[in-house]
Enzyme design. Structure first.
Site, mmCIF file in Angstrom:
data_model
loop_
_atom_site.group_PDB
_atom_site.id
_atom_site.type_symbol
_atom_site.label_atom_id
_atom_site.label_comp_id
_atom_site.label_asym_id
_atom_site.label_seq_id
_atom_site.Cartn_x
_atom_site.Cartn_y
_atom_site.Cartn_z
ATOM 1 C CE LYS A 75 3.064 -2.318 -4.616
ATOM 2 N NZ LYS A 75 2.747 -2.054 -3.226
ATOM 3 C CD GLN A 119 0.751 -8.757 -2.423
ATOM 4 O OE1 GLN A 119 1.514 -9.376 -3.117
ATOM 5 N NE2 GLN A 119 -0.528 -8.653 -2.719
ATOM 6 C CG ASP A 151 -1.767 -1.255 1.306
ATOM 7 O OD1 ASP A 151 -2.240 -1.706 0.254
ATOM 8 O OD2 ASP A 151 -1.910 -1.795 2.414
ATOM 9 C CG ASP A 199 -0.452 14.672 0.074
ATOM 10 O OD1 ASP A 199 0.312 13.685 0.029
ATOM 11 O OD2 ASP A 199 -1.663 14.602 -0.185
ATOM 12 N N GLY A 209 -4.190 -4.326 -4.171
ATOM 13 C CA GLY A 209 -5.159 -3.329 -4.622
ATOM 14 C C GLY A 209 -4.432 -2.049 -4.939
ATOM 15 C CG HIS A 210 -1.640 -1.584 -7.573
ATOM 16 N ND1 HIS A 210 -0.815 -2.069 -8.537
ATOM 17 C CD2 HIS A 210 -1.154 -2.045 -6.402
ATOM 18 C CE1 HIS A 210 0.134 -2.803 -7.972
ATOM 19 N NE2 HIS A 210 -0.061 -2.799 -6.682
#
Ligand code: IMP
Length: 422
Positions: free
Chosen positions: A16, A230, A13, A339, A41-42
């Site tokens: 990527k 991952q 996470d 940010d 999950g991208h």
């Protein structure tokens, strides 16, 4: 021409998806997913909308790019089709999606077994209570791959007759085993047959000799991008075992699972978040206090893209980052979510461990030292040049470069493609 590899250098996470999405638009002939499954999950924001890709490579938004699901990936056919449909609905072309026949398939018993183990909280060894998996059947699928007797590969869908014959046999043995081990029942054999036959109609047209496509592309001087899933600390061999995923997630695995000659790799980009997050069980040494964690989770929307689980949040861990750069031979870092971190004040950072060099074997027993606090840098707004970043943000990045001996060449300051400093 060379290959580029993008890998996560924390616990997954890291962002990527955004980095690969940006790179895919800068002249790559092919983008290749080399490992993991729909546990990944991208999240990607671009002109087509907001997407959470789980199996399809992030280069899919560029119509000229070949998007390859290579043999190291474990494919759950129905999930892949759902993802394909979501892309088609938004007019994203799938004509250049290619799938290796050697990629293993996640079967219903893998998912049932993953749930059975995690929910019962025991394993056959009795020594583990809970890994906190994504419950997508990934571990049991890789187990069958290594076991060989009861595994199914995408290429098995081509010959329906032999596929169905094998399916019947394996179904019976798996159904009995699951009932005995976890008291879990499988969907009916007829339903399983229907699901996989329906899937085959959509998937078989995408099957191709992917490894040779990749090698040919490199031979003819084209650029190839390998997209990791991952993160390094979840690698089954180099991560915080046993609290890891069941595949290899590092840059070396990209070569092994695609057939790319390591000497063709010119860039290895390590993606790191400005802080760290983790989902699932296992050591997480630099976890923040609960109040700060809650704050950053809300600012940073730190919920799993696959499971929606709240992620644990922690301060940047320089020794572990150094370890991950080392293991992956990282040539440059892409730092994300600067940010988000800047809203905390002070910003802490783990400089070293009390016990000395970080040791993955005994990570749970190690004590991180959080040193040299930096004032938060606040909003980064329209800043698009590194030299124009607030002083404290620049100091933070310099600390990372000094600790890892690696240059930070990309800084992400928001989810959109243009919110990036390169
Ligand atoms: P599995 O991969 O579902 O077996 O889960 C094993 C461990 O890896 C668990 O701690 C999961 O939370 C973690 N994991 C798997 N995929 C991801 C990912 O894409 N991001 C973050 N953690 C992941």
């Amino acid at each position: 021409m060379p290959a580029t590899i993008v890998v996560g250098i924390q616990w997954g996470d890291e962002g990527k998806g955004k980095i690969v999405d940006m790179l895919a638009n800068s002249g790559f002939h092919a983008v290749v997913r080399f490992g993991g499954g729909n546990n990944a999950g991208h999240t990607i924001h671009n002109e087509h909308g907001r997407f959470a890709l789980h199996l399809v490579p992030a280069g899919i938004f560029n119509p000229d790019t070949l998007n390859i699901i290579e043999r190291g990936v474990v494919v759950h056919p129905t999930s892949l089709i759902k993802e394909m449909d979501e892309l088609l609905e938004k007019n994203v072309s799938l004509s250049k999606l290619k799938i290796s026949p050697f990629a293993h398939m996640v079967m219903p018993w893998h998912i049932a077994e993953d749930r059975g183990r995690e929910i019962a909280g025991t394993t056959s060894s009795g020594s583990l209570t809970h890994i906190g998996t994504t419950l997508r059947g990934i571990g049991p699928c890789y187990q069958d791959k290594a076991g060989r007797w009861q595994a199914f590969r995408v290429g098995d869908l081509i010959n329906r007759q032999t596929f169905l014959e094998k399916l019947e046999k394996v179904y019976i043995s798996k159904a009995l085993a699951l009932q005995a081990a976890h008291g879990v029942a499988l969907p009916s054999l007829e339903d399983v047959k229907r699901e996989y036959l329906e899937a085959s109609e959509r998937i078989v047209p995408h099957i191709a000799d992917t490894s040779s496509l990749i090698r040919k592309a490199l031979y003819y001087g084209k650029n190839v991008l390998c997209e990791g899933a991952q993160g390094t600390l979840l690698d089954v061999d180099f991560g915080s075992y046993p609290y890891v995923t069941s595949s290899n997630t590092t840059s070396i695995a990209a070569c092994m699972l695609t057939g790319i000659n390591p000497s063709d790799v010119s860039r290895i980009i390590g993606v790191a978040k400005a802080y760290v997050t983790r989902v699932g069980a296992g050591p997480f040494p630099t976890r923040m206090d609960r109040e700060t964690e809650e704050q950053i989770r809300e600012f940073g929307k730190e919920y799993g893209a696959t499971t929606g689980r709240p992620r644990l949040c922690g301060w940047l861990d320089l020794p572990l980052l150094h370890y991950a750069c080392d293991i992956n031979h990282i040539t440059e870092i892409a730092l994300t979510k600067m940010d988000v971190l800047g809203f905390l004040d002070p910003v802490k950072i783990c400089t070293h461990y009390k016990e000395g060099t970080v040791d993955m074997f005994s990570l749970s027993d190690m004590t991180p030292v959080l040193g040299s606090e930096i004032h938060g840098w606040g909003a980064l707004g329209e800043c698009r040049e590194r030299s124009k970043l607030p002083d404290t943000a620049r100091q933070y990045i310099e600390r990372i470069e000094a600790a890892t001996a690696t240059r930070v060449r990309t800084i992400s300051i928001g989810p959109e493609r243009n919110e990036t400093i390169t």
